[in-house]
Structures are given as structure tokens and as C-alpha cells.
Design an enzyme around this catalytic site. Sequence first.
Site, PDB file in Angstrom:
ATOM      1  N   ARG A 134      -0.965   9.560   0.009  1.00 33.25           N
ATOM      2  CA  ARG A 134      -2.185   9.928  -0.720  1.00 33.25           C
ATOM      3  C   ARG A 134      -2.242  11.411  -1.066  1.00 33.25           C
ATOM      4  O   ARG A 134      -2.733  11.786  -2.131  1.00 33.25           O
ATOM      5  CB  ARG A 134      -3.418   9.562   0.111  1.00 33.25           C
ATOM      6  CG  ARG A 134      -3.677   8.077   0.084  1.00 33.25           C
ATOM      7  CD  ARG A 134      -4.915   7.709   0.858  1.00 33.25           C
ATOM      8  NE  ARG A 134      -5.148   6.282   0.724  1.00 33.25           N
ATOM      9  CZ  ARG A 134      -6.086   5.620   1.386  1.00 33.25           C
ATOM     10  NH1 ARG A 134      -6.865   6.257   2.230  1.00 33.25           N
ATOM     11  NH2 ARG A 134      -6.242   4.327   1.210  1.00 33.25           N
TER      12      ARG A 134
ATOM     13  N   PHE B  91       0.857  -1.185   0.000  1.00 32.70           N
ATOM     14  CA  PHE B  91       0.000   0.000   0.000  1.00 32.70           C
ATOM     15  C   PHE B  91       0.891   1.232   0.000  1.00 32.70           C
ATOM     16  O   PHE B  91       2.097   1.135   0.236  1.00 32.70           O
ATOM     17  CB  PHE B  91      -0.891  -0.016   1.261  1.00 32.70           C
ATOM     18  CG  PHE B  91      -2.362  -0.122   0.969  1.00 32.70           C
ATOM     19  CD1 PHE B  91      -2.864  -1.169   0.233  1.00 32.70           C
ATOM     20  CD2 PHE B  91      -3.250   0.821   1.463  1.00 32.70           C
ATOM     21  CE1 PHE B  91      -4.226  -1.272  -0.025  1.00 32.70           C
ATOM     22  CE2 PHE B  91      -4.612   0.732   1.219  1.00 32.70           C
ATOM     23  CZ  PHE B  91      -5.104  -0.317   0.473  1.00 32.70           C
TER      24      PHE B  91
ATOM     25  N   HIS C  92      -8.873  11.310  -1.503  1.00 30.23           N
ATOM     26  CA  HIS C  92      -8.353  10.041  -2.028  1.00 30.23           C
ATOM     27  C   HIS C  92      -8.071  10.228  -3.512  1.00 30.23           C
ATOM     28  O   HIS C  92      -8.906  10.762  -4.241  1.00 30.23           O
ATOM     29  CB  HIS C  92      -9.381   8.928  -1.820  1.00 30.23           C
ATOM     30  CG  HIS C  92      -8.803   7.554  -1.970  1.00 30.23           C
ATOM     31  ND1 HIS C  92      -8.355   7.064  -3.182  1.00 30.23           N
ATOM     32  CD2 HIS C  92      -8.569   6.569  -1.060  1.00 30.23           C
ATOM     33  CE1 HIS C  92      -7.888   5.838  -2.996  1.00 30.23           C
ATOM     34  NE2 HIS C  92      -8.007   5.521  -1.723  1.00 30.23           N
TER      35      HIS C  92
ATOM     36  N   HIS D 223     -12.335  12.053   1.178  1.00 30.42           N
ATOM     37  CA  HIS D 223     -12.369  10.670   1.640  1.00 30.42           C
ATOM     38  C   HIS D 223     -12.353  10.511   3.158  1.00 30.42           C
ATOM     39  O   HIS D 223     -13.033   9.660   3.696  1.00 30.42           O
ATOM     40  CB  HIS D 223     -11.164   9.947   1.035  1.00 30.42           C
ATOM     41  CG  HIS D 223     -11.047   8.494   1.377  1.00 30.42           C
ATOM     42  ND1 HIS D 223     -12.048   7.580   1.095  1.00 30.42           N
ATOM     43  CD2 HIS D 223     -10.060   7.783   1.975  1.00 30.42           C
ATOM     44  CE1 HIS D 223     -11.665   6.376   1.504  1.00 30.42           C
ATOM     45  NE2 HIS D 223     -10.469   6.482   2.054  1.00 30.42           N
TER      46      HIS D 223
ATOM     47  N   GLN E 275      -8.467  14.403   3.938  1.00 30.18           N
ATOM     48  CA  GLN E 275      -7.785  13.622   2.909  1.00 30.18           C
ATOM     49  C   GLN E 275      -8.655  13.522   1.656  1.00 30.18           C
ATOM     50  O   GLN E 275      -9.838  13.182   1.731  1.00 30.18           O
ATOM     51  CB  GLN E 275      -7.510  12.206   3.423  1.00 30.18           C
ATOM     52  CG  GLN E 275      -6.853  11.344   2.373  1.00 30.18           C
ATOM     53  CD  GLN E 275      -6.222  10.101   2.988  1.00 30.18           C
ATOM     54  OE1 GLN E 275      -6.883   9.083   3.148  1.00 30.18           O
ATOM     55  NE2 GLN E 275      -4.963  10.193   3.352  1.00 30.18           N
TER      56      GLN E 275
ATOM     57  N   GLU F 229      -6.887   1.857  -2.997  1.00 30.00           N
ATOM     58  CA  GLU F 229      -5.446   1.935  -3.235  1.00 30.00           C
ATOM     59  C   GLU F 229      -4.877   0.532  -3.480  1.00 30.00           C
ATOM     60  O   GLU F 229      -3.815   0.376  -4.056  1.00 30.00           O
ATOM     61  CB  GLU F 229      -4.804   2.535  -1.977  1.00 30.00           C
ATOM     62  CG  GLU F 229      -3.389   2.957  -2.119  1.00 30.00           C
ATOM     63  CD  GLU F 229      -2.979   3.888  -0.981  1.00 30.00           C
ATOM     64  OE1 GLU F 229      -1.941   3.621  -0.374  1.00 30.00           O
ATOM     65  OE2 GLU F 229      -3.697   4.850  -0.706  1.00 30.00           O
TER      66      GLU F 229
ATOM     67  N   LEU G 193     -15.397   5.157  -4.261  1.00 28.05           N
ATOM     68  CA  LEU G 193     -13.989   4.843  -3.996  1.00 28.05           C
ATOM     69  C   LEU G 193     -13.469   3.684  -4.841  1.00 28.05           C
ATOM     70  O   LEU G 193     -14.136   2.667  -5.003  1.00 28.05           O
ATOM     71  CB  LEU G 193     -13.838   4.471  -2.514  1.00 28.05           C
ATOM     72  CG  LEU G 193     -12.451   4.014  -2.069  1.00 28.05           C
ATOM     73  CD1 LEU G 193     -11.468   5.173  -2.089  1.00 28.05           C
ATOM     74  CD2 LEU G 193     -12.508   3.416  -0.668  1.00 28.05           C
TER      75      LEU G 193
ATOM     76  N   ARG H 144      -3.318  10.673   6.399  1.00 27.18           N
ATOM     77  CA  ARG H 144      -3.413   9.275   6.826  1.00 27.18           C
ATOM     78  C   ARG H 144      -2.837   8.351   5.766  1.00 27.18           C
ATOM     79  O   ARG H 144      -3.011   8.587   4.575  1.00 27.18           O
ATOM     80  CB  ARG H 144      -4.890   8.933   7.059  1.00 27.18           C
ATOM     81  CG  ARG H 144      -5.155   7.477   7.329  1.00 27.18           C
ATOM     82  CD  ARG H 144      -6.590   7.244   7.717  1.00 27.18           C
ATOM     83  NE  ARG H 144      -7.535   7.224   6.616  1.00 27.18           N
ATOM     84  CZ  ARG H 144      -7.632   6.249   5.702  1.00 27.18           C
ATOM     85  NH1 ARG H 144      -6.788   5.231   5.709  1.00 27.18           N
ATOM     86  NH2 ARG H 144      -8.562   6.303   4.764  1.00 27.18           N
TER      87      ARG H 144
END
Length: 588
Positions: A286, A119, A242, A354, A240, A255, A252, A399
Site C-alpha cells: 500500500r 490482495f 490507503h 487509513h 498508512q 483493495e 474507503l 501493513r
Amino acid sequence: MKLPVREFDAVVIGAGGAGMRAALQISQSGQTCALLSKVFPTRSHTVSAQGGITVALGNTHEDNWEWHMYDTVKGSDYIGDQDAIEYMCKTGPEAILELEHMGLPFSRLDDGRIYQRPFGGQSKNFGGEQAARTAAAADRTGHALLHTLYQQNLKNHTTIFSEWYALDLVKNQDGAVVGCTALCIETGEVVYFKARATVLATGGAGRIYQSTTNAHINTGDGVGMAIRAGVPVQDMEMWQFHPTGIAGAGVLVTEGCRGEGGYLLNKHGERFMERYAPNAKDLAGRDVVARSIMIEIREGRGCDGPWGPHAKLKLDHLGKEVLESRLPGILELSRTFAHVDPVKEPIPVIPTCHYMMGGIPTKVTGQALTVNEKGEDVVVPGLFAVGEIACVSVHGANRLGGNSLLDLVVFGRAAGLHLQESIAEQGALRDASESDVEASLDRLNRWNNNRNGEDPVAIRKALQECMQHNFSVFREGDAMAKGLEQLKVIRERLKNARLDDTSSEFNTQRVECLELDNLMETAYATAVSANFRTESRGAHSRFDFPDRDDENWLCHSLYLPESESMTRRSVNMEPKLRPAFPPKIRTY
């Protein structure tokens, strides 16, 4: 009017991952626990978490929690609290193995151990090569987590109140939180839930933006309840975006797609992330990837489409077999919302709101904090916060993917463990007067009595447009100041909005109006906080202050609701088990 009263040792508001994990821990200890949720528990927004839970199990390569801690601190752009990050990374493996023993159906490696995928922002050996640290159940990890926790709560006799909407916290004259008032959506009945401990687990508030991956229920109810109770909120400028929401739909795309080997393209078919993050490429932090996509679009290299310019996420080279076993949900979502089959062509994506990194400042134990005149932390008696509504803060200014599910489980559990002892110590229930309980019904009474005025739907639309235009991926002082002035006008309009539906049974308009109050509080706190921080850090990126300024801003921002003013709060740089990671330039 005297309300019916239900008494419990603890009341948990919100039945997502954090709320259900906290409730489970409380119920297992033999305390009585009420779990309130405005939707059926397994429909909470945790169900949308796709990619996995980041934790140093070391199943695919050697790993260690300190490497995970380093990545999280770096990802947070150095305003994550290092004592909390250390606790999360260190207790993570234990918390995840507990889930496995509860029956969470993780994907498996050939030898039967939990499957882990790469990730963004993950490294081996403090910034070395790419790590694979995210434990996954295909691309439906949140779904699997919620069902597992729901079944465990049933087994341990948690009292679940489904489709009950929490109105406000009840505070007594001593400043202690002594439960909440809630509305039964089905019947319209209002009840006072009296409790020794009240745990806010209400999740995020992405619905303050026009385009978001968040469900319609993510309306910042906990932020609104906290602000009206005089509890400060921290780092509210940190939202955040995304990198990969489906263009035009906001749904969404995990990732995990890039973790499995997918990558982003511009209109020339160029893999542009190699220019912005030469080492991590598509698996950079991100905030970095989202800004890179927006720069490509601003400079005219975005792909054209009916939804405006966007980037493309290429997955077809991975082959049908990998996509069907590792990313089955993404195939389904793309076909439904983008009308694209990822086995054959790339998915159109755009950065989309997000996650809320900010929230109610808490200790590692979930105890909510406020500040006194001297600026020292003080616990708010009786109030706890866990999950996305809490700002522990393990996420700081940005995050890392997969850390949110870990945050839910670790801190839901930590709050539950703390409550096992503190509830027993507290003895008798704290009392609230009838006027204290009445005060928590002010909003409900206002809406019920407002028959004339503006349509709340128009107000919500104006609020979302204002946030989307002025407080998005890139920000600029003049636009944000203008946005704040617009919000002040919208807030005045909201005072005179009307409620058309007067029925008591299943009155969804009444709930939406109550949610709009909370969206307003959240948006306003965000706008004031964003104007306050004059630097660029993590997700807060300003054209007029493009650089990070550690001298003045290596701190949390704190919004004080009574005065609607801002102050600073220091970042914890004192982990217990290892030396702190000092701030460095952040490159991927």
C-alpha cells in the site's frame, strides 16, 4: 467526591473486532467482563473493514503460513517483530475457522469452502507469483465479523456498557493499572470500573488528519490514555495512507477492487502502476501504490476534478455481475459519495489516511510494555492492548491489506487466553486510593470548569490541517520541524479551550472535547517520532532522507511520554519455528 464502583475481573475498553474477541474469550472462561464502548458495539469502526481477512487457508491454491509470514515481514519493511508475525500467521487458520463455526457468513467457492481473493503484497513460495489469500464476506467482511462477535458476546453474558466513554486509566501507587473511570454519555454519570485486567481496544486515530477513511470516533483515545498514564508508544511515525479513498470524501474503496481485477489510471488513461511495480502492478504494498499515485499527481499526470487532482480506479471491465456479487458495497458507496456508477465509469481516488501501524508496545499475549533505565522491556501490571491501538508489532512500517482483521481476531483471542490464566492466578483485586481515582478525572474537571476561552472546533481544525500538510504521504525535515512547532502552539491553545454545553444528559460536545485531548496527544507523539526517524522506510517517506538505512534504523522508535523524548527499541528477529527472514531490498 466518591465515585460509584463496579467490579469486574476484566474491563475491555472498545467493542470493535479486537475488543469483542477478547471479551468473548474472557466471558467463555467464566470470568466477569465489562465491555465499554462509546458507540453501540456493531457501530465500531471494524464495521468499515471491507476486503477480508488474510489467512493461509489454501482454498484457491496450495498455500502455507510461512509464505504469508514472508509477505508480512517484507511488507513491514523489516521492522515487524518476527516472533509475533509467526504467531499470527500460524494461528490464523485456526482463529478463522472458529469464526466460521460461530456463524460468520463468508462468501463461498463453488465447492462450499471459504472464498479467497488476491490482495496487495501477497505471493506464493516466498515472493513468487500472486497469491489469493484474503478470506472475504463480499466487501462487508468487517460488518459480518462485528455482528458475529456481538451475538457471541450476548450468548456468553459479557456485560456490555454501550455509549460509555472511558476517561482515563486508574493507576495505583505501585504503578499497576487497576481499571478506568468512564462517563455514561446518556446520563452524565461517572463510574470507576475496578478490574484485575484492563484491556485497551480503542482502535485507530485517523482523525488527526484532515482526510481519512476513519470514522469520527477514531480519536486515539487509547493513545491518550496510555500517554497520560506514562506508558510509551511505539512507531507512531508509521501511518498508512490507503491508495484508494474516494476523492473529496475520504471514504474507503477496498483493495478488493484491485484484487478482483480493477486497476488505476492517470489522466492519459495509462495504467501507471506497471512502471512502479512491474510484477505486482496494482497489487504492490500500500505504501508503494500510495506514493506512486502522489508522484503521478506531482508530475502533472493526475486527473482533474472539483476535488483537485486524483487518480481513477477502473472497474467497469469486470462486468455488472461480478461487481454486484463481489463488490456490492463499493457500488453503493461510489454512487453515494463519488456520484459515479463503477459499472459504467472509473471511481476518482486519492491516498487517504487509513491505519495506525504504531501504538502501545505489547507482547504476543497483549501485555503492555514499557522500558526501564537499562532499556529492557518491562510489563505494565494490569494493562493490556489489542488491535489497532497495540503495536505487537506485526505490521512494522507498512501493513498488508487483510492483515488488520487477522490481527484483531488472533491477538484479541491471545489476550483473552492469557487472561483466563493470569486473572485466576492474581487472586484479590489490587486496590487504588481515592486520590488515584480522582487523578483520572482531572481532564473532565478541567473541561467542566472552562467556560471562557477558544472554541475547540477551531483548535481541532488547526491540528488536522497541520498534520495533513506536514506529516502526509511524503515528508520533509523542515516542514516536519515547523509542524511540530505549530503543534506546540496548538497544544497551549487547547489548555484554554471552552466547553459551552453544561448539560449532563447526552452532552456530545463534552465527549468531543475529551476526544480532542486524545487527538492532541496522538498528533504530538506522531510529530516527535516522525522528526526522529531520519530515513525512509515503509509508510515513512522523507524527501531529505530518501533511502532505507538498516545500519541505524532497523529498529522501533519509542516515544517516552514523561520526558516527551525518543529512544530506540530493537526489532524481534527470532521466530520460534523457522529461521528469521533477513532484510532485503523491497521490490514488487
